[in-house]
Scaffold this motif. Structure first.
Motif, PDB file in Angstrom:
ATOM      1  N   ALA A 269      81.281  29.435  39.474  1.00  0.00           N
ATOM      2  CA  ALA A 269      80.795  28.957  40.768  1.00  0.00           C
ATOM      3  C   ALA A 269      80.167  27.588  40.639  1.00  0.00           C
ATOM      4  CB  ALA A 269      79.780  29.939  41.353  1.00  0.00           C
ATOM      5  N   ARG A 270      80.011  26.933  41.789  1.00  0.00           N
ATOM      6  CA  ARG A 270      79.291  25.666  41.811  1.00  0.00           C
ATOM      7  C   ARG A 270      77.786  25.897  41.915  1.00  0.00           C
ATOM      8  NH1 ARG A 270      82.770  21.440  45.585  1.00  0.00           N
ATOM      9  NH2 ARG A 270      84.679  21.475  44.337  1.00  0.00           N
ATOM     10  N   GLN A 271      77.395  26.915  42.680  1.00  0.00           N
ATOM     11  CA  GLN A 271      75.991  27.240  42.855  1.00  0.00           C
ATOM     12  C   GLN A 271      75.821  28.751  42.789  1.00  0.00           C
ATOM     13  OE1 GLN A 271      74.459  25.623  46.546  1.00  0.00           O
ATOM     14  NE2 GLN A 271      75.864  23.893  46.446  1.00  0.00           N
ATOM     15  N   VAL A 272      74.721  29.198  42.201  1.00  0.00           N
ATOM     16  CA  VAL A 272      74.418  30.626  42.152  1.00  0.00           C
ATOM     17  C   VAL A 272      72.953  30.818  42.543  1.00  0.00           C
ATOM     18  CG1 VAL A 272      74.254  32.679  40.704  1.00  0.00           C
ATOM     19  CG2 VAL A 272      76.142  31.095  40.378  1.00  0.00           C
ATOM     20  N   ARG A 273      72.722  31.614  43.593  1.00  0.00           N
ATOM     21  CA  ARG A 273      71.372  31.974  44.018  1.00  0.00           C
ATOM     22  C   ARG A 273      71.213  33.478  43.857  1.00  0.00           C
ATOM     23  NH1 ARG A 273      68.694  28.030  47.281  1.00  0.00           N
ATOM     24  NH2 ARG A 273      66.958  29.503  47.198  1.00  0.00           N
ATOM     25  N   ILE A 274      70.192  33.894  43.122  1.00  0.00           N
ATOM     26  CA  ILE A 274      70.031  35.301  42.749  1.00  0.00           C
ATOM     27  C   ILE A 274      68.684  35.794  43.260  1.00  0.00           C
ATOM     28  CG2 ILE A 274      70.069  36.928  40.819  1.00  0.00           C
ATOM     29  CD1 ILE A 274      71.462  34.633  39.198  1.00  0.00           C
ATOM     30  N   ILE A 292      66.978  31.808  40.339  1.00  0.00           N
ATOM     31  CA  ILE A 292      66.578  33.193  40.543  1.00  0.00           C
ATOM     32  C   ILE A 292      65.263  33.231  41.321  1.00  0.00           C
ATOM     33  CG2 ILE A 292      67.761  33.941  38.439  1.00  0.00           C
ATOM     34  CD1 ILE A 292      65.031  34.189  37.086  1.00  0.00           C
ATOM     35  N   GLU A 293      65.100  34.286  42.118  1.00  0.00           N
ATOM     36  CA  GLU A 293      63.871  34.513  42.876  1.00  0.00           C
ATOM     37  C   GLU A 293      63.601  36.019  42.931  1.00  0.00           C
ATOM     38  OE1 GLU A 293      63.309  31.741  46.477  1.00  0.00           O
ATOM     39  OE2 GLU A 293      65.482  31.956  46.334  1.00  0.00           O
ATOM     40  N   ASP A 294      62.392  36.396  42.592  1.00  0.00           N
ATOM     41  CA  ASP A 294      62.000  37.810  42.646  1.00  0.00           C
ATOM     42  C   ASP A 294      62.919  38.683  41.797  1.00  0.00           C
ATOM     43  OD1 ASP A 294      59.820  37.420  44.536  1.00  0.00           O
ATOM     44  OD2 ASP A 294      61.374  37.075  46.049  1.00  0.00           O
ATOM     45  N   CYS A 295      63.250  38.203  40.616  1.00  0.00           N
ATOM     46  CA  CYS A 295      64.146  38.929  39.717  1.00  0.00           C
ATOM     47  C   CYS A 295      63.422  39.301  38.423  1.00  0.00           C
ATOM     48  CB  CYS A 295      65.372  38.084  39.372  1.00  0.00           C
ATOM     49  SG  CYS A 295      66.440  37.687  40.772  1.00  0.00           S
ATOM     50  N   ASP A 324      63.600  29.478  37.833  1.00  0.00           N
ATOM     51  CA  ASP A 324      62.956  30.621  38.479  1.00  0.00           C
ATOM     52  C   ASP A 324      61.974  30.084  39.526  1.00  0.00           C
ATOM     53  OD1 ASP A 324      61.620  32.880  39.278  1.00  0.00           O
ATOM     54  OD2 ASP A 324      61.251  33.634  37.256  1.00  0.00           O
ATOM     55  N   PHE A 325      62.340  30.219  40.803  1.00  0.00           N
ATOM     56  CA  PHE A 325      61.529  29.651  41.878  1.00  0.00           C
ATOM     57  C   PHE A 325      60.208  30.387  42.076  1.00  0.00           C
ATOM     58  CE2 PHE A 325      64.664  27.056  44.663  1.00  0.00           C
ATOM     59  CZ  PHE A 325      64.974  26.276  43.569  1.00  0.00           C
ATOM     60  N   LYS A 326      60.068  31.555  41.479  1.00  0.00           N
ATOM     61  CA  LYS A 326      58.819  32.287  41.610  1.00  0.00           C
ATOM     62  C   LYS A 326      57.962  32.212  40.341  1.00  0.00           C
ATOM     63  CE  LYS A 326      59.206  33.539  45.840  1.00  0.00           C
ATOM     64  NZ  LYS A 326      59.235  34.904  46.343  1.00  0.00           N
ATOM     65  N   TRP A 327      58.367  31.389  39.362  1.00  0.00           N
ATOM     66  CA  TRP A 327      57.576  31.208  38.142  1.00  0.00           C
ATOM     67  C   TRP A 327      57.067  29.764  38.121  1.00  0.00           C
ATOM     68  CZ3 TRP A 327      55.147  34.107  34.838  1.00  0.00           C
ATOM     69  CH2 TRP A 327      54.691  33.564  33.631  1.00  0.00           C
ATOM     70  N   LYS A 329      54.230  28.716  36.542  1.00  0.00           N
ATOM     71  CA  LYS A 329      53.387  28.405  35.400  1.00  0.00           C
ATOM     72  C   LYS A 329      54.156  27.589  34.366  1.00  0.00           C
ATOM     73  CE  LYS A 329      50.857  32.771  35.947  1.00  0.00           C
ATOM     74  NZ  LYS A 329      50.453  34.039  35.267  1.00  0.00           N
ATOM     75  N   ALA A 330      53.420  27.001  33.445  1.00  0.00           N
ATOM     76  CA  ALA A 330      54.067  26.276  32.352  1.00  0.00           C
ATOM     77  C   ALA A 330      54.738  27.269  31.405  1.00  0.00           C
ATOM     78  CB  ALA A 330      53.030  25.451  31.589  1.00  0.00           C
ATOM     79  N   GLY A 331      55.782  26.823  30.742  1.00  0.00           N
ATOM     80  CA  GLY A 331      56.467  27.693  29.791  1.00  0.00           C
ATOM     81  C   GLY A 331      57.645  28.419  30.423  1.00  0.00           C
ATOM     82  N   HIS A 332      58.381  29.109  29.572  1.00  0.00           N
ATOM     83  CA  HIS A 332      59.595  29.810  29.976  1.00  0.00           C
ATOM     84  C   HIS A 332      59.283  31.019  30.848  1.00  0.00           C
ATOM     85  CE1 HIS A 332      63.308  32.143  29.660  1.00  0.00           C
ATOM     86  NE2 HIS A 332      63.908  31.059  29.217  1.00  0.00           N
ATOM     87  N   SER A 333      60.071  31.212  31.906  1.00  0.00           N
ATOM     88  CA  SER A 333      59.898  32.383  32.769  1.00  0.00           C
ATOM     89  C   SER A 333      60.229  33.660  31.999  1.00  0.00           C
ATOM     90  CB  SER A 333      60.818  32.285  33.988  1.00  0.00           C
ATOM     91  OG  SER A 333      60.906  33.528  34.654  1.00  0.00           O
ATOM     92  N   PRO A 334      59.415  34.708  32.142  1.00  0.00           N
ATOM     93  CA  PRO A 334      59.716  35.970  31.476  1.00  0.00           C
ATOM     94  C   PRO A 334      60.787  36.784  32.207  1.00  0.00           C
ATOM     95  CG  PRO A 334      57.722  36.199  32.779  1.00  0.00           C
ATOM     96  CD  PRO A 334      58.139  34.765  32.909  1.00  0.00           C
ATOM     97  N   ASN A 335      61.272  36.290  33.312  1.00  0.00           N
ATOM     98  CA  ASN A 335      62.202  37.063  34.143  1.00  0.00           C
ATOM     99  C   ASN A 335      63.663  36.879  33.749  1.00  0.00           C
ATOM    100  OD1 ASN A 335      60.082  38.068  35.829  1.00  0.00           O
ATOM    101  ND2 ASN A 335      60.027  36.081  36.862  1.00  0.00           N
ATOM    102  N   TRP A 336      63.921  35.962  32.817  1.00  0.00           N
ATOM    103  CA  TRP A 336      65.300  35.790  32.363  1.00  0.00           C
ATOM    104  C   TRP A 336      65.315  35.343  30.900  1.00  0.00           C
ATOM    105  CZ3 TRP A 336      67.757  31.444  30.434  1.00  0.00           C
ATOM    106  CH2 TRP A 336      67.058  30.227  30.550  1.00  0.00           C
ATOM    107  N   THR A 337      66.438  35.599  30.249  1.00  0.00           N
ATOM    108  CA  THR A 337      66.635  35.158  28.872  1.00  0.00           C
ATOM    109  C   THR A 337      68.128  35.042  28.607  1.00  0.00           C
ATOM    110  OG1 THR A 337      66.068  35.594  26.567  1.00  0.00           O
ATOM    111  CG2 THR A 337      66.716  37.490  27.901  1.00  0.00           C
ATOM    112  N   VAL A 338      68.473  34.457  27.492  1.00  0.00           N
ATOM    113  CA  VAL A 338      69.868  34.393  27.067  1.00  0.00           C
ATOM    114  C   VAL A 338      70.254  35.736  26.453  1.00  0.00           C
ATOM    115  CG1 VAL A 338      71.460  33.319  25.416  1.00  0.00           C
ATOM    116  CG2 VAL A 338      69.854  31.901  26.719  1.00  0.00           C
ATOM    117  N   LEU A 339      71.419  36.226  26.799  1.00  0.00           N
ATOM    118  CA  LEU A 339      71.907  37.491  26.240  1.00  0.00           C
ATOM    119  C   LEU A 339      72.150  37.327  24.748  1.00  0.00           C
ATOM    120  CD1 LEU A 339      72.827  40.393  27.064  1.00  0.00           C
ATOM    121  CD2 LEU A 339      75.152  39.466  27.238  1.00  0.00           C
ATOM    122  N   PRO A 340      71.532  38.166  23.891  1.00  0.00           N
ATOM    123  CA  PRO A 340      71.727  38.042  22.443  1.00  0.00           C
ATOM    124  C   PRO A 340      73.200  38.163  22.053  1.00  0.00           C
ATOM    125  CG  PRO A 340      69.916  39.541  22.942  1.00  0.00           C
ATOM    126  CD  PRO A 340      70.602  39.249  24.243  1.00  0.00           C
TER     127      PRO A 340
END
Length: 374
Positions: A269-274, A292-295, A324-327, A329-340
């Protein structure tokens, strides 16, 4: 330096012809049951008409020699389609037969009429402001009947009453993989299904004006074929999906994912909103930052190699540049990560398991891709 439009169109034309030739050859293995063969013929007609229009649109920047070659190649495609249809439907007279200025007709017992842009006649590229308008007349083979009445349907399809594909897919007693043609639809909408394995055939390529998948539980839905062989979706909405594998195909515009849980999604896709999603593995090729929002529990991976095309290979993939539009704070959002890496599904899963294995139940297929997951 930008590539000259003539060589670029030549490459596109050759690739399109190769696809159409391959699809014509596949007609011999298409079943006449439930209109599958008719859908394939209709799709080929639409593809040839589209290529004719593209040649006409590019005429101003195309050398006269190339225009003649393009025209002869399209004529060859039409003749090859005529010959192949005559073999698979020996009782159906089907021809592109030229009569007058740029009009193709069938014999009197064939029932086919296809108006071709005058600019596309072999050896003649007189400019005209009137666009090509492909049209056909016949009975719709999807309404039933044998090979004798399996003639060409309207392009685009204009049925007297809309088919309820969702009802057909959920009919009790229908076993195995569902392959709804969507041959009489302008868009693809699959909703309120549970425990189904759905694979859209190439005939659904004419229904990709928009797409939506809603209220699905424990399903596998693969829409990669029609969006690769035909047009990508202009936009796609995925909502209220649980414990499912969705191979959403290609989308030229935005994808909106809402309330998806414990699932796997594959999309270009060109854009993805989750929104409001949890515990989702998203295999993605995206030319902008995914949002992502509220995920919670979102895990991202790049598009699997079996779904990659030359187009994706030439476009930057920002699959791991998630905002993450709902994160705030400084630093990486805890609501997402790269799949191992150890959890990324390998190519054999996408090429051998997702298309369905003989005798495998839905539960067995879902288990092999790691679903259900709670």
């Amino acid at each position: 330096m930008a590539m000259d439009p003539s060589p670029r169109f030549y490459q596109h034309f050759q690739a399109s012809v190769a696809v159409l030739e391959d699809q014509i050859e596949q007609l011999t293995s298409a079943s006449a049951v439930a209109g599958e063969r008719q859908d394939a013929i209709n799709h080929l007609l639409a593809g040839i008409a589209k290529l004719q229009n593209e040649v006409a649109d590019a005429a101003e920047t195309t050398p006269s020699y190339d225009r003649r070659q393009y025209s002869e190649t399209i004529k060859g495609l039409q003749e090859k389609l005529n010959e192949t249809v005559a073999k698979v439907n020996p009782r159906t007279r089907f021809q592109f037969k030229r009569s007058g200025a740029g009009t193709a007709h069938a014999d009197t017992d064939g029932g086919v009429s296809s108006r071709i842009d005058p600019r596309l006649n072999p050896g003649s590229f007189a400019m005209s402001s009137a666009p090509a308008v492909p049209s056909t007349r016949s009975n719709d083979a999807d309404n039933g009947g044998d090979d004798e009445v399996d003639t060409l349907g309207q392009l685009p399809a204009k049925p007297s009453s809309a088919r309820d594909y969702n009802l057909e897919m959920s009919m009790p007693g229908v076993a195995g993989i569902r392959k709804p043609s969507f041959s009489t639809a302008s868009n693809i909408g699959i909703s309120n299904q549970s425990g189904l394995h759905i694979i859209l055939p190439s005939s659904a390529a004419r229904a990709t004006a928009s797409g939506s998948l809603t209220d699905l539980t424990g399903c596998i839905v693969d829409m990669s074929v029609p969006t690769a062989t035909g047009q990508p979706f202009a936009g796609l909405a995925l909502k209220n999906i649980r414990g499912s594998l969705i191979v959403a195909g290609r989308v030229n515009g935005p994808v909106h994912m809402t309330a998806i849980a414990d699932s796997i999604v594959v999309v270009v896709a060109r854009q993805v909103r989750i929104h409001e999603c949890r515990n989702v593995h998203l295999y993605l090729h995206c030319s902008s930052h995914p949002i992502i929002e509220d995920c919670t529990g979102m895990r991202f991976a790049p598009l699997p190699a079996p779904y990659m095309t030359e187009s994706e290979g030439n476009t930057e993939n920002q699959w791991d540049q998630v905002d993450d539009f709902k994160w705030l704070k400084a630093g990486h959002s805890p609501n997402w990560t790269v799949l191992p890496d150890e959890e990324v599904l390998d190519a054999d899963v996408w090429t051998k398991i997702v298309p369905g294995q003989p005798g495998a139940s839905m539960q067995e297929t879902l288990a092999k891709v790691g679903l259900p997951r709670g």
